[in-house]
Design a protein around this motif. Sequence first.
Motif, PDB file in Angstrom:
ATOM      1  N   MET A 179       5.886   3.167  -6.951  1.00  0.00           N
ATOM      2  CA  MET A 179       6.371   1.881  -7.441  1.00  0.00           C
ATOM      3  C   MET A 179       5.327   1.177  -8.303  1.00  0.00           C
ATOM      4  O   MET A 179       4.119   1.395  -8.140  1.00  0.00           O
ATOM      5  CB  MET A 179       6.800   0.997  -6.279  1.00  0.00           C
ATOM      6  CG  MET A 179       8.051   1.485  -5.563  1.00  0.00           C
ATOM      7  SD  MET A 179       8.676   0.221  -4.416  1.00  0.00           S
ATOM      8  CE  MET A 179      10.110   1.070  -3.737  1.00  0.00           C
ATOM      9  N   VAL A 180       5.811   0.317  -9.195  1.00  0.00           N
ATOM     10  CA  VAL A 180       4.921  -0.285 -10.196  1.00  0.00           C
ATOM     11  C   VAL A 180       5.008  -1.810 -10.237  1.00  0.00           C
ATOM     12  O   VAL A 180       4.383  -2.445 -11.085  1.00  0.00           O
ATOM     13  CB  VAL A 180       5.230   0.282 -11.597  1.00  0.00           C
ATOM     14  CG1 VAL A 180       4.957   1.773 -11.640  1.00  0.00           C
ATOM     15  CG2 VAL A 180       6.671  -0.022 -12.009  1.00  0.00           C
ATOM     16  N   GLY A 181       5.784  -2.412  -9.328  1.00  0.00           N
ATOM     17  CA  GLY A 181       5.931  -3.857  -9.338  1.00  0.00           C
ATOM     18  C   GLY A 181       6.235  -4.412  -7.968  1.00  0.00           C
ATOM     19  O   GLY A 181       6.411  -3.667  -7.003  1.00  0.00           O
ATOM     20  N   GLU A 233       0.833  -1.214   0.000  1.00  0.00           N
ATOM     21  CA  GLU A 233       0.000   0.000   0.000  1.00  0.00           C
ATOM     22  C   GLU A 233       0.864   1.259   0.000  1.00  0.00           C
ATOM     23  O   GLU A 233       0.609   2.211  -0.747  1.00  0.00           O
ATOM     24  CB  GLU A 233      -0.918   0.002   1.229  1.00  0.00           C
ATOM     25  CG  GLU A 233      -1.951  -1.112   1.228  1.00  0.00           C
ATOM     26  CD  GLU A 233      -2.860  -1.088   0.003  1.00  0.00           C
ATOM     27  OE1 GLU A 233      -3.468  -0.032  -0.261  1.00  0.00           O
ATOM     28  OE2 GLU A 233      -2.949  -2.127  -0.676  1.00  0.00           O
ATOM     29  N   ARG A 234       1.909   1.257   0.837  1.00  0.00           N
ATOM     30  CA  ARG A 234       2.758   2.446   0.945  1.00  0.00           C
ATOM     31  C   ARG A 234       3.493   2.748  -0.360  1.00  0.00           C
ATOM     32  O   ARG A 234       3.529   3.908  -0.805  1.00  0.00           O
ATOM     33  CB  ARG A 234       3.790   2.253   2.063  1.00  0.00           C
ATOM     34  CG  ARG A 234       4.763   3.425   2.235  1.00  0.00           C
ATOM     35  CD  ARG A 234       5.665   3.234   3.432  1.00  0.00           C
ATOM     36  NE  ARG A 234       6.784   2.334   3.179  1.00  0.00           N
ATOM     37  CZ  ARG A 234       8.031   2.727   2.905  1.00  0.00           C
ATOM     38  NH1 ARG A 234       8.312   4.028   2.816  1.00  0.00           N
ATOM     39  NH2 ARG A 234       8.991   1.841   2.722  1.00  0.00           N
ATOM     40  N   GLY A 294      -2.760 -11.447  -4.723  1.00  0.00           N
ATOM     41  CA  GLY A 294      -4.090 -10.929  -5.027  1.00  0.00           C
ATOM     42  C   GLY A 294      -4.150  -9.414  -5.012  1.00  0.00           C
ATOM     43  O   GLY A 294      -4.731  -8.796  -5.914  1.00  0.00           O
ATOM     44  N   ARG A 295      -3.545  -8.808  -3.994  1.00  0.00           N
ATOM     45  CA  ARG A 295      -3.567  -7.336  -3.921  1.00  0.00           C
ATOM     46  C   ARG A 295      -2.699  -6.720  -5.013  1.00  0.00           C
ATOM     47  O   ARG A 295      -3.088  -5.703  -5.615  1.00  0.00           O
ATOM     48  CB  ARG A 295      -3.091  -6.882  -2.543  1.00  0.00           C
ATOM     49  CG  ARG A 295      -3.075  -5.359  -2.370  1.00  0.00           C
ATOM     50  CD  ARG A 295      -4.440  -4.753  -2.615  1.00  0.00           C
ATOM     51  NE  ARG A 295      -4.434  -3.301  -2.400  1.00  0.00           N
ATOM     52  CZ  ARG A 295      -5.210  -2.442  -3.059  1.00  0.00           C
ATOM     53  NH1 ARG A 295      -6.067  -2.897  -3.986  1.00  0.00           N
ATOM     54  NH2 ARG A 295      -5.152  -1.152  -2.805  1.00  0.00           N
ATOM     55  N   ALA A 296      -1.553  -7.325  -5.289  1.00  0.00           N
ATOM     56  CA  ALA A 296      -0.706  -6.817  -6.368  1.00  0.00           C
ATOM     57  C   ALA A 296      -1.451  -6.849  -7.697  1.00  0.00           C
ATOM     58  O   ALA A 296      -1.359  -5.912  -8.505  1.00  0.00           O
ATOM     59  CB  ALA A 296       0.575  -7.633  -6.451  1.00  0.00           C
ATOM     60  N   ALA A 297      -2.203  -7.916  -7.932  1.00  0.00           N
ATOM     61  CA  ALA A 297      -2.970  -8.022  -9.167  1.00  0.00           C
ATOM     62  C   ALA A 297      -4.044  -6.939  -9.243  1.00  0.00           C
ATOM     63  O   ALA A 297      -4.282  -6.361 -10.310  1.00  0.00           O
ATOM     64  CB  ALA A 297      -3.602  -9.409  -9.274  1.00  0.00           C
ATOM     65  N   GLU A 298      -4.690  -6.649  -8.106  1.00  0.00           N
ATOM     66  CA  GLU A 298      -5.688  -5.574  -8.084  1.00  0.00           C
ATOM     67  C   GLU A 298      -5.065  -4.234  -8.470  1.00  0.00           C
ATOM     68  O   GLU A 298      -5.706  -3.414  -9.138  1.00  0.00           O
ATOM     69  CB  GLU A 298      -6.303  -5.464  -6.696  1.00  0.00           C
ATOM     70  CG  GLU A 298      -7.234  -6.607  -6.319  1.00  0.00           C
ATOM     71  CD  GLU A 298      -7.724  -6.508  -4.888  1.00  0.00           C
ATOM     72  OE1 GLU A 298      -8.556  -7.348  -4.504  1.00  0.00           O
ATOM     73  OE2 GLU A 298      -7.285  -5.595  -4.151  1.00  0.00           O
ATOM     74  N   LEU A 299      -3.832  -4.031  -8.048  1.00  0.00           N
ATOM     75  CA  LEU A 299      -3.133  -2.773  -8.334  1.00  0.00           C
ATOM     76  C   LEU A 299      -2.487  -2.769  -9.715  1.00  0.00           C
ATOM     77  O   LEU A 299      -1.895  -1.766 -10.114  1.00  0.00           O
ATOM     78  CB  LEU A 299      -2.062  -2.524  -7.275  1.00  0.00           C
ATOM     79  CG  LEU A 299      -2.574  -2.289  -5.855  1.00  0.00           C
ATOM     80  CD1 LEU A 299      -1.418  -2.293  -4.862  1.00  0.00           C
ATOM     81  CD2 LEU A 299      -3.345  -0.979  -5.773  1.00  0.00           C
ATOM     82  N   LYS A 300      -2.572  -3.896 -10.426  1.00  0.00           N
ATOM     83  CA  LYS A 300      -1.962  -4.060 -11.749  1.00  0.00           C
ATOM     84  C   LYS A 300      -0.439  -4.033 -11.703  1.00  0.00           C
ATOM     85  O   LYS A 300       0.234  -3.731 -12.702  1.00  0.00           O
ATOM     86  CB  LYS A 300      -2.483  -3.000 -12.728  1.00  0.00           C
ATOM     87  CG  LYS A 300      -3.993  -3.008 -12.917  1.00  0.00           C
ATOM     88  CD  LYS A 300      -4.435  -1.915 -13.875  1.00  0.00           C
ATOM     89  CE  LYS A 300      -5.929  -1.972 -14.145  1.00  0.00           C
ATOM     90  NZ  LYS A 300      -6.746  -1.745 -12.936  1.00  0.00           N
ATOM     91  N   ALA A 301       0.122  -4.320 -10.536  1.00  0.00           N
ATOM     92  CA  ALA A 301       1.575  -4.312 -10.376  1.00  0.00           C
ATOM     93  C   ALA A 301       2.198  -5.518 -11.072  1.00  0.00           C
ATOM     94  O   ALA A 301       1.647  -6.620 -11.046  1.00  0.00           O
ATOM     95  CB  ALA A 301       1.939  -4.315  -8.893  1.00  0.00           C
ATOM     96  N   VAL A 302       3.357  -5.314 -11.658  1.00  0.00           N
ATOM     97  CA  VAL A 302       4.122  -6.412 -12.236  1.00  0.00           C
ATOM     98  C   VAL A 302       4.678  -7.269 -11.094  1.00  0.00           C
ATOM     99  O   VAL A 302       5.196  -6.742 -10.105  1.00  0.00           O
ATOM    100  CB  VAL A 302       5.266  -5.873 -13.112  1.00  0.00           C
ATOM    101  CG1 VAL A 302       6.126  -7.010 -13.644  1.00  0.00           C
ATOM    102  CG2 VAL A 302       4.710  -5.039 -14.258  1.00  0.00           C
TER     103      VAL A 302
END
Length: 261
Positions: A99-101, A91-92, A120-128
């Motif tokens: 940051m993007v990944g 989150e931070r 799961g949360r990374a996928a919600e944020l579209k993070a690599v």
Amino acid sequence: MRIWDLHCHMSGVPGLTPEERLRALLVYADRMGIERLCVYMGLKWSQDPSPADLVQQNSEVLRAIAKYPDRAFGFVYLSAKHPEESLMELERCVANGPMVGVKLWVAEKCSVPDIDAIIGRAAELKAVIFQHTWFKTNGNYAGESTPDDLVQLARRFPDVPIICGHTGGTWELGIRAIRAQKNLYADLAGSDPTAGITEMAVRELGADRVIYGSDCGGRSFASQLAKVHGAQISDADKQKIFCDNLRGLMLPILKAKGIQA
């Protein structure tokens, strides 16, 4: 060709501060024609980081990329051993930061259920999502993932792209291990630039699932670029590997953050 480097660290690089070390990397990147660097983990790594270690290392990367926002992307370093604290860092650094990944290393195998909330949360944020893997002849670290572990994770998240770091080091085995799992991508970084790695990856996975990275400063840009420049594949496939595939994975989060690339 446009070149984006998936796999960069500030260790093994001259400089006393994160800013100085990233600047040193960019001097060499400019020399080699590399446009963008993806940077993760800080000045002093821990294989089994405490929550405080994660915060410190991520803060160092935040400092570095803030100095060179047009040249470097940051990935947040997380650990499945500390899922709650890792979600807070996600989150931070990603949801509320630049940051993007996500970078996952060797503290805990990626096949464990505790990692699922992070993915799961990374996928919600579209993070690599980037997971270190290795097949070591003399045995892996206790928490070090193999490509087989990553396949287990990828099956639980079949719609989430995940990058297989180092393609397992022993790339002949790593490529075969991930071949059938279509949401897994091969990272070319870190192994010696032996002939045939890129050709085999393209033949077995398709050029769309292969991504260039260097693992600098532990490896040189030149030796890792040579894996692609010297490969007996088309220039169109080289461009996919050098930039287009990674850029395609990153575009959703870059667009969401208003980052031009």
